[in-house]
Write a protein that holds these residues in place. Structure first.
Motif, PDB file in Angstrom:
ATOM      1  N   THR A 131      -0.431   4.914   8.803  1.00 28.76           N
ATOM      2  CA  THR A 131       0.693   5.530   8.109  1.00 28.76           C
ATOM      3  C   THR A 131       0.580   7.047   8.030  1.00 28.76           C
ATOM      4  N   ARG A 134       2.728   8.119   2.043  1.00 29.72           N
ATOM      5  CA  ARG A 134       1.898   7.770   0.885  1.00 29.72           C
ATOM      6  C   ARG A 134       0.797   8.801   0.586  1.00 29.72           C
ATOM      7  N   ASN A 411      -1.766 -11.464  -1.362  1.00 29.58           N
ATOM      8  CA  ASN A 411      -1.073 -10.658  -2.364  1.00 29.58           C
ATOM      9  C   ASN A 411      -2.010  -9.644  -3.015  1.00 29.58           C
ATOM     10  N   PHE A 414      -3.323  -7.135   0.319  1.00 29.71           N
ATOM     11  CA  PHE A 414      -2.286  -6.225   0.816  1.00 29.71           C
ATOM     12  C   PHE A 414      -1.352  -5.807  -0.322  1.00 29.71           C
ATOM     13  N   ALA A 415      -1.959  -5.317  -1.396  1.00 29.65           N
ATOM     14  CA  ALA A 415      -1.181  -4.845  -2.548  1.00 29.65           C
ATOM     15  C   ALA A 415      -0.265  -3.701  -2.112  1.00 29.65           C
ATOM     16  N   PRO A 416       1.008  -3.769  -2.457  1.00 27.01           N
ATOM     17  CA  PRO A 416       1.960  -2.763  -1.977  1.00 27.01           C
ATOM     18  C   PRO A 416       1.634  -1.336  -2.400  1.00 27.01           C
ATOM     19  N   GLU A 417       0.929  -1.173  -3.528  1.00 29.00           N
ATOM     20  CA  GLU A 417       0.627   0.177  -4.003  1.00 29.00           C
ATOM     21  C   GLU A 417      -0.612   0.770  -3.329  1.00 29.00           C
ATOM     22  N   ARG A 419      -2.934   1.960   0.002  1.00 30.80           N
ATOM     23  CA  ARG A 419      -2.792   2.410   1.382  1.00 30.80           C
ATOM     24  C   ARG A 419      -3.679   1.614   2.326  1.00 30.80           C
TER      25      ARG A 419
END
Length: 429
Positions: A131, A134, A411, A414-417, A419
């Motif tokens: 990425t 972020r 879940n 791969f926590a969305p918050e 990186r």
């Protein structure tokens, strides 16, 4: 694009570093609120620090110092900051780093010579599989470095094997920049859809975030698992936001080469003294040429060995060996000292393990406990016993292992918050 200083004699390299060190100390004493106060408080005369060895007269800087007094490390007014980045927060609260225009030029130079070290040349096409958003410094650094080197860049970002393969087949990159474990998902996707990955244009991968080498530089289980299927050269790298510098392997795969014009390295013991030649300790760095947030004797938290023998590639720069582990992540389990990287690599050995999470906690006696949670497409008592036996054989101890549903585990991982994938959680006080 290999700088001449990297092939100079050790005396010439030392002389350059000592000159740049004195420039850095003068800059910090004038511009840095944090270091100016430190020098006054500790009655430090910076003019007495003339050599690399003299650095031992100075206190070290910790991650806690950065977290507690972040703004005091800035040496320029905020209107001169062009880019804001933050650390990943693996070992606590994230720290903000600002980069000036000059710092971005330095970052580009660092990555350009690092990629050149791994063999990337002007005109090569490189697929960027990480990425740029972020507040992530690395992705921006890769882009700037490749641009400076004159390479073509395909900005795909992280994940999505279908899009990755679409870009590979369409634009024919020679190199990828990727987290190595994701290459296994790329292989699996290709095999399920009849893509001949060994006939693709990809010849090498600059790998980030996971270890590819054991301490003797032999390939880890993860590296062997990838290259046993996909005929690739895998180049290991080591870097962090704090150092704004990368250590990258050359074609001889004997550790990440230091760029002496950008950074000074020390390897220290628990008392902040240099370790003996060939011994492991905490990598401690002093940045050179950074304008916004230079750091002096910053302790990275990473346990490594420094290798100083000449490399077959012709460079005389020290090389940082594979990270043994994070100092704060050291585990004492049933009398054995362990670090998470060794456990992660062992779990890669098992085809039946789809994903895993290592949790460390303290029991009522205050000693460390290890729980490994595993998602598998074929959970069985046999697999559980096989994993435990493999741990006993390789690490001498067997932790507690339990199966968890893949969606529940993913879940967390791969926590969305976050990186980065979260595969290690330390619950100790």
């Amino acid at each position: 694009m290999i700088p001449a200083i990297e092939k100079a004699t050790s005396q010439e390299i030392n002389a350059l570093q000592e000159q740049k060190l004195q420039e850095t100390l003068a800059y910090l004493s004038e511009k840095s609120p944090y270091y100016k106060a430190l020098f006054t408080r500790e009655k430090i005369n910076i003019k007495s620090v003339k050599t690399i060895k003299d650095l031992q007269q100075l206190p070290t800087t910790s991650k806690t110092d950065l977290q507690v007094d972040n703004e005091a490390f800035f040496c320029v007014p905020m209107h001169e900051i062009i880019d804001y980045a933050t650390t990943s927060g693996t070992l606590g609260s994230p720290v903000t780093f600002g980069l000036t225009d000059k710092d971005l030029d330095r970052l580009a130079y660092n990555e350009a010579i690092s990629f050149a070290c791994a063999g990337i040349q002007k005109g090569d096409v490189v697929q960027l599989m990480t990425t740029l958003d972020r507040r992530f410094m690395a992705g921006l650094a890769y882009f700037l470095g490749l641009r400076k080197l004159g390479a073509g860049i395909i900005r795909v970002g992280a994940g999505i094997p279908e899009l990755q393969w679409d870009s590979i087949l369409k634009y024919k990159p020679k190199y990828l920049i990727a987290v190595p474990s994701f290459l296994l998902k790329m292989i699996e996707y290709a095999e399920n859809r009849g893509i001949d990955y060994n006939a693709s244009s990809v010849k090498g991968v600059i790998c980030i975030g996971e270890s590819l080498r054991n301490q003797d530089f032999s390939p880890t289980v993860l590296a062997e698992k990838i290259t046993s299927k996909w005929d690739l050269q895998l180049f290991s790298t080591y870097a962090s936001t704090e150092m704004s510098t990368a250590f990258t392997e050359c074609e001889y795969f004997q550790g990440g080469h230091q760029h002496p014009e950008l950074i000074i390295t020390e390897v220290l013991d628990d008392n902040d003294n240099p370790v003996a030649e060939g011994e492991s300790g905490e990598l401690t760095i002093t940045t050179l040429g950074v304008e916004a947030m230079p750091l002096l004797r910053f302790k990275t938290g990473d346990i490594v060995k420094l290798h100083t023998s000449p490399c077959a590639c012709g460079k005389n720069t020290p090389r940082v060996g594979p990270v043994i582990g994070r100092k704060q992540h050291m585990i004492k389990y049933k009398g054995t000292t362990l670090y998470p990287p060794a456990m992660h690599d062992l779990l890669t050995y098992f085809e039946g393990v789809q994903s895993h999470l290592i949790e460390i906690s303290s029991n009522e006696l205050g000693t460390d406990e290890i729980l490994i949670r595993i998602a598998s497409n074929n959970p069985s008592e046999e697999l559980l016993n096989h994993i435990k036996d493999h741990f006993r054989a390789k690490l001498r101890v067997s932790p507690k292992v339990e199966f968890v549903a893949k969606d529940i585990l993913n879940n967390i991982i791969f926590a969305p918050e976050s990186r980065k994938p979260i595969t290690f959680i330390d619950k100790r006080a």
